[in-house]
Design a protein around this motif. Structure first.
Motif, PDB file in Angstrom:
ATOM      1  N   ARG A  46      -1.313  -9.784   1.280  1.00  0.00           N
ATOM      2  CA  ARG A  46      -0.579  -9.578   2.532  1.00  0.00           C
ATOM      3  C   ARG A  46       0.923  -9.461   2.249  1.00  0.00           C
ATOM      4  NH1 ARG A  46      -1.183 -13.267   7.756  1.00  0.00           N
ATOM      5  NH2 ARG A  46      -3.144 -14.071   6.977  1.00  0.00           N
ATOM      6  N   LEU A  47       1.384 -10.315   1.346  1.00  0.00           N
ATOM      7  CA  LEU A  47       2.806 -10.253   0.960  1.00  0.00           C
ATOM      8  C   LEU A  47       3.129  -8.876   0.379  1.00  0.00           C
ATOM      9  CD1 LEU A  47       5.599 -11.567   0.245  1.00  0.00           C
ATOM     10  CD2 LEU A  47       4.606 -12.057  -1.985  1.00  0.00           C
ATOM     11  N   PHE A  48       2.226  -8.383  -0.483  1.00  0.00           N
ATOM     12  CA  PHE A  48       2.494  -7.093  -1.117  1.00  0.00           C
ATOM     13  C   PHE A  48       2.552  -5.978  -0.078  1.00  0.00           C
ATOM     14  CE2 PHE A  48       0.585  -8.408  -5.514  1.00  0.00           C
ATOM     15  CZ  PHE A  48       1.611  -9.309  -5.655  1.00  0.00           C
ATOM     16  N   SER A  49       1.716  -6.089   0.969  1.00  0.00           N
ATOM     17  CA  SER A  49       1.746  -5.027   1.981  1.00  0.00           C
ATOM     18  C   SER A  49       3.102  -5.027   2.686  1.00  0.00           C
ATOM     19  CB  SER A  49       0.580  -5.165   2.963  1.00  0.00           C
ATOM     20  OG  SER A  49       0.802  -6.276   3.790  1.00  0.00           O
ATOM     21  N   VAL A  50       3.716  -6.208   2.818  1.00  0.00           N
ATOM     22  CA  VAL A  50       5.043  -6.255   3.436  1.00  0.00           C
ATOM     23  C   VAL A  50       6.102  -5.722   2.478  1.00  0.00           C
ATOM     24  CG1 VAL A  50       6.808  -7.815   4.350  1.00  0.00           C
ATOM     25  CG2 VAL A  50       4.429  -8.183   4.924  1.00  0.00           C
ATOM     26  N   MET A  51       5.886  -5.913   1.181  1.00  0.00           N
ATOM     27  CA  MET A  51       6.864  -5.428   0.195  1.00  0.00           C
ATOM     28  C   MET A  51       6.847  -3.903   0.102  1.00  0.00           C
ATOM     29  SD  MET A  51       6.335  -8.378  -2.730  1.00  0.00           S
ATOM     30  CE  MET A  51       7.219  -7.662  -4.101  1.00  0.00           C
ATOM     31  N   GLY A  52       5.827  -3.272   0.658  1.00  0.00           N
ATOM     32  CA  GLY A  52       5.769  -1.810   0.728  1.00  0.00           C
ATOM     33  C   GLY A  52       5.871  -1.185  -0.649  1.00  0.00           C
ATOM     34  N   ASP A  53       6.862  -0.275  -0.804  1.00  0.00           N
ATOM     35  CA  ASP A  53       7.035   0.371  -2.103  1.00  0.00           C
ATOM     36  C   ASP A  53       8.042  -0.373  -2.966  1.00  0.00           C
ATOM     37  OD1 ASP A  53       5.232   2.325  -1.545  1.00  0.00           O
ATOM     38  OD2 ASP A  53       6.729   3.545  -0.484  1.00  0.00           O
ATOM     39  N   THR A  63      16.212 -19.926   1.836  1.00  0.00           N
ATOM     40  CA  THR A  63      16.059 -19.857   3.291  1.00  0.00           C
ATOM     41  C   THR A  63      14.725 -19.221   3.643  1.00  0.00           C
ATOM     42  OG1 THR A  63      17.164 -17.750   3.298  1.00  0.00           O
ATOM     43  CG2 THR A  63      18.512 -19.663   3.848  1.00  0.00           C
ATOM     44  N   LEU A  64      14.275 -19.487   4.844  1.00  0.00           N
ATOM     45  CA  LEU A  64      12.974 -18.948   5.265  1.00  0.00           C
ATOM     46  C   LEU A  64      13.156 -17.637   6.020  1.00  0.00           C
ATOM     47  CD1 LEU A  64      10.719 -21.780   6.742  1.00  0.00           C
ATOM     48  CD2 LEU A  64      10.167 -20.185   4.949  1.00  0.00           C
ATOM     49  N   THR A  65      14.025 -16.759   5.509  1.00  0.00           N
ATOM     50  CA  THR A  65      14.312 -15.590   6.319  1.00  0.00           C
ATOM     51  C   THR A  65      13.769 -14.290   5.746  1.00  0.00           C
ATOM     52  OG1 THR A  65      16.429 -15.511   5.240  1.00  0.00           O
ATOM     53  CG2 THR A  65      16.390 -16.456   7.448  1.00  0.00           C
ATOM     54  N   GLU A  66      13.324 -14.288   4.516  1.00  0.00           N
ATOM     55  CA  GLU A  66      12.869 -13.031   3.931  1.00  0.00           C
ATOM     56  C   GLU A  66      11.352 -13.013   3.747  1.00  0.00           C
ATOM     57  OE1 GLU A  66      14.458 -10.210   2.899  1.00  0.00           O
ATOM     58  OE2 GLU A  66      16.324 -10.914   3.789  1.00  0.00           O
ATOM     59  N   ALA A  67      10.791 -11.833   3.934  1.00  0.00           N
ATOM     60  CA  ALA A  67       9.336 -11.726   3.866  1.00  0.00           C
ATOM     61  C   ALA A  67       8.764 -12.291   2.577  1.00  0.00           C
ATOM     62  CB  ALA A  67       8.940 -10.281   4.008  1.00  0.00           C
ATOM     63  N   SER A  68       9.450 -12.022   1.479  1.00  0.00           N
ATOM     64  CA  SER A  68       8.858 -12.440   0.214  1.00  0.00           C
ATOM     65  C   SER A  68       8.816 -13.957   0.067  1.00  0.00           C
ATOM     66  CB  SER A  68       9.612 -11.815  -0.956  1.00  0.00           C
ATOM     67  OG  SER A  68      10.989 -12.027  -0.801  1.00  0.00           O
ATOM     68  N   ARG A  69       9.658 -14.651   0.791  1.00  0.00           N
ATOM     69  CA  ARG A  69       9.637 -16.112   0.739  1.00  0.00           C
ATOM     70  C   ARG A  69       8.491 -16.681   1.575  1.00  0.00           C
ATOM     71  NH1 ARG A  69      12.959 -20.738   1.355  1.00  0.00           N
ATOM     72  NH2 ARG A  69      11.472 -22.414   1.444  1.00  0.00           N
ATOM     73  N   PHE A  70       8.077 -15.894   2.571  1.00  0.00           N
ATOM     74  CA  PHE A  70       7.107 -16.435   3.523  1.00  0.00           C
ATOM     75  C   PHE A  70       5.758 -16.753   2.893  1.00  0.00           C
ATOM     76  CE2 PHE A  70      10.220 -16.094   6.317  1.00  0.00           C
ATOM     77  CZ  PHE A  70      10.345 -14.990   7.126  1.00  0.00           C
ATOM     78  N   ILE A  71       5.474 -16.074   1.810  1.00  0.00           N
ATOM     79  CA  ILE A  71       4.179 -16.323   1.187  1.00  0.00           C
ATOM     80  C   ILE A  71       4.000 -17.804   0.874  1.00  0.00           C
ATOM     81  CG2 ILE A  71       5.021 -15.901  -1.188  1.00  0.00           C
ATOM     82  CD1 ILE A  71       1.648 -14.813   0.003  1.00  0.00           C
ATOM     83  N   LEU A  72       5.075 -18.441   0.462  1.00  0.00           N
ATOM     84  CA  LEU A  72       4.940 -19.839   0.073  1.00  0.00           C
ATOM     85  C   LEU A  72       4.681 -20.715   1.284  1.00  0.00           C
ATOM     86  CD1 LEU A  72       4.978 -20.224  -2.822  1.00  0.00           C
ATOM     87  CD2 LEU A  72       6.699 -18.523  -2.332  1.00  0.00           C
ATOM     88  N   ILE A 380      16.033  -9.334  -6.376  1.00  0.00           N
ATOM     89  CA  ILE A 380      15.345  -8.754  -7.537  1.00  0.00           C
ATOM     90  C   ILE A 380      14.910  -7.352  -7.130  1.00  0.00           C
ATOM     91  CG2 ILE A 380      13.239  -8.911  -8.965  1.00  0.00           C
ATOM     92  CD1 ILE A 380      14.964 -11.182  -9.746  1.00  0.00           C
ATOM     93  N   ILE A 381      14.923  -6.423  -8.076  1.00  0.00           N
ATOM     94  CA  ILE A 381      14.417  -5.074  -7.763  1.00  0.00           C
ATOM     95  C   ILE A 381      12.956  -4.992  -8.215  1.00  0.00           C
ATOM     96  CG2 ILE A 381      14.691  -2.600  -8.220  1.00  0.00           C
ATOM     97  CD1 ILE A 381      17.688  -3.196  -8.595  1.00  0.00           C
ATOM     98  N   PHE A 382      12.087  -4.760  -7.250  1.00  0.00           N
ATOM     99  CA  PHE A 382      10.648  -4.635  -7.547  1.00  0.00           C
ATOM    100  C   PHE A 382      10.219  -3.161  -7.464  1.00  0.00           C
ATOM    101  CE2 PHE A 382      10.748  -9.092  -6.251  1.00  0.00           C
ATOM    102  CZ  PHE A 382       9.855  -9.672  -7.144  1.00  0.00           C
ATOM    103  N   ARG A 383       9.411  -2.735  -8.417  1.00  0.00           N
ATOM    104  CA  ARG A 383       8.803  -1.389  -8.369  1.00  0.00           C
ATOM    105  C   ARG A 383       7.309  -1.532  -8.621  1.00  0.00           C
ATOM    106  NH1 ARG A 383      13.020  -1.359 -11.399  1.00  0.00           N
ATOM    107  NH2 ARG A 383      11.719  -1.899 -13.165  1.00  0.00           N
ATOM    108  N   ARG A 384       6.537  -0.674  -7.954  1.00  0.00           N
ATOM    109  CA  ARG A 384       5.086  -0.687  -8.201  1.00  0.00           C
ATOM    110  C   ARG A 384       4.797  -0.276  -9.643  1.00  0.00           C
ATOM    111  NH1 ARG A 384       1.343  -2.724  -4.601  1.00  0.00           N
ATOM    112  NH2 ARG A 384       2.108  -2.467  -2.483  1.00  0.00           N
ATOM    113  N   VAL A 385       3.891  -0.953 -10.276  1.00  0.00           N
ATOM    114  CA  VAL A 385       3.485  -0.554 -11.627  1.00  0.00           C
ATOM    115  C   VAL A 385       2.692   0.737 -11.527  1.00  0.00           C
ATOM    116  CG1 VAL A 385       1.890  -1.160 -13.494  1.00  0.00           C
ATOM    117  CG2 VAL A 385       3.411  -2.890 -12.564  1.00  0.00           C
ATOM    118  N   GLU A 386       2.971   1.702 -12.416  1.00  0.00           N
ATOM    119  CA  GLU A 386       2.190   2.953 -12.423  1.00  0.00           C
ATOM    120  C   GLU A 386       0.756   2.621 -12.844  1.00  0.00           C
ATOM    121  OE1 GLU A 386       3.824   6.441 -13.261  1.00  0.00           O
ATOM    122  OE2 GLU A 386       5.562   5.706 -12.116  1.00  0.00           O
ATOM    123  N   GLN A 387      -0.208   3.050 -12.028  1.00  0.00           N
ATOM    124  CA  GLN A 387      -1.615   2.704 -12.353  1.00  0.00           C
ATOM    125  C   GLN A 387      -2.189   3.677 -13.362  1.00  0.00           C
ATOM    126  OE1 GLN A 387      -3.218  -0.012 -11.168  1.00  0.00           O
ATOM    127  NE2 GLN A 387      -1.490  -0.665  -9.931  1.00  0.00           N
TER     128      GLN A 387
END
Ligand code: HEM
Length: 387
Positions: A46-53, A63-72, A380-387
């Protein structure tokens, strides 16, 4: 202090003696019933779906303000309390807003330095917010009684000898103790692997070999010793809890054993029974005798030379979860939580630190309301791993 109004006084963290033994027994038996790895994995998706691309994202920060933190929040919320706070997809969740406001008020530096101000100038609006939040936890408890699930709270409720107040206070403790610590640990892990791309590549290779396209489970997680070593090394080098609050010496014979050993001056010290001792975890984690070149991130410390298996480390030298009777009862739960999230991150994402990061030279921590030392505002800069 307002913190106690929120956390309550009848829980496993604040009780002592026979009362603590009772709380501890209930909490440990609830925690040890099962480790919900599938739930961790589905929440991570679910977290990854929010992280999009991907892109530039704040990691599991203070802080509890960013989507990626919410997973915890959700990981401990959903799996420990069995309630979906819906914080991953809903950036404006009323629960998060309330929680943030309460935490900010509790952590107000003025009131932390001069706690007496709270008596002289009670912050009525904050008190109302805290009572409201505590009330929410109470409602959740009632709801859980009607609709039991497969979570720690349900298991705790099976204990006949606890009062509703004790259940509720322990719920708040689970919630608080569970997400800040794990958030900090995860941030440090992501940070060190961005500073050490060779370790990131090696960990990803190991994860892909063990998982393929599958999700983590108890069996395939066993085949990731290097990943485990990276997590353990991050917890050594930047542990969220830098010192254990107070240990009654009478309760901790292990302390008697480790203190003389760790004092390289060869002196032994008399610690009177029932004295309170604060254990400085960082001092142990940076002790050069046991951890050569201690400021270097080196996961191979936790691996056996040659065979690539996990090494056995003396339990008194690696203390992110403390040691002795008051050590973290959720250490197993937390390590699986971290391993699940970390392996899925490596499987599907690669990441690096932006060039303008304030963390470029070294990791910068801030203190949370509960005096945990956590990486502060780390992009942090996140990129999808090439499959
Ligand atoms: C990486 C994650 C975590 C770390 C590093 C961590 C660390 C610690 C440490 C060092 C203590 C001892 C504190 C002291 O004596 O002053 C502790 C206690 C505790 N932790 Fe954790 N913890 C983590 C995750 C969790 C989670 C996920 C939960 C619950 C779901 C939890 C629940 C507790 C509780 C209830 C105590 C109090 C135990 C007692 O006083 O008997 N922790 N933790």
């Amino acid at each position: 202090m307002l913190l106690w109004r929120f956390v309550g006084r009848t829980n496993v963290i604040l009780s002592n003696g026979v009362n603590w033994q009772r709380h501890s027994r209930v909490v440990k038996s609830a925690l040890n019933r099962n480790v919900p790895i599938e739930k961790f994995a589905s929440l991570t998706k679910r977290l990854f779906s929010v992280m999009g691309d991907g892109g530039r994202l704040l990691t599991f920060s203070t802080t509890l303000t960013e989507a990626s933190r919410f997973i915890l929040c959700l990981l401990s919320g959903t799996t420990a309390l069995g309630h979906d706070f819906n914080t991953i997809v809903d950036n404006h969740s009323p629960f998060v807003a309330k929680y943030n406001e309460v935490m900010d008020s509790i952590a107000s530096p003025l009131f932390l330095v001069f706690p007496k101000l709270e008596t002289w100038f009670p912050r009525k609006h904050v008190i109302r917010k805290i009572d409201d939040l505590v009330n929410d936890f109470g409602k959740l408890l009632e709801d859980k009684k009607q609709r039991p699930g497969n979570d720690m709270l349900t298991y705790m409720l099976e204990e006949p000898e606890m009062t509703d107040e004790e259940f509720r206070d322990n719920m708040v403790v689970f919630f608080i103790a569970g997400h800040d610590t794990t958030a900090g640990a995860m941030s440090s892990f992501v940070y060190y692997l961005s500073k050490h791309p060779e370790a990131q590549v090696r960990a990803r290779k190991e994860v892909v070999a063990a998982l393929g396209k599958d999700e983590p489970n108890i069996e395939n997680l066993r085949h990731m010793p290097f990943l485990q070593a990276c997590i353990r090394e991050s917890l050594r080098i930047n542990t969220p809890i830098v010192s254990c609050l107070s240990l009654m010496v009478i309760l901790s014979p292990i302390l008697r054993a480790i203190i003389p050993d760790l004092c390289s001056n060869g002196k032994s010290y008399h610690i009177p029974a029932k004295a309170s001792v604060i254990m400085n975890i960082c001092a142990i984690h940076y002790n050069e005798t046991y951890w050569p070149n201690p400021y270097k991130f080196d996961p191979t410390r936790f691996m056996n030379q040659g065979d690539g298996e996990e090494a056995r480390i003396d339990a008194s030298l690696w203390l992110p979860f403390a040691l002795g009777p008051r050590q973290c009862p959720a250490r197993n739960f937390a390590m699986y939580e971290l391993r699940t999230l970390a392996s899925m991150l490596l499987q599907q994402w690669e990441w690096n630190l932006p060039a303008d990061s304030p963390h470029h030279d070294s990791i910068k921590n801030g203190f949370s309301p509960f005096a945990l030392s956590l990486p502060k505002d780390m992009d942090i800069i996140f990129r999808r791993v090439e499959q």
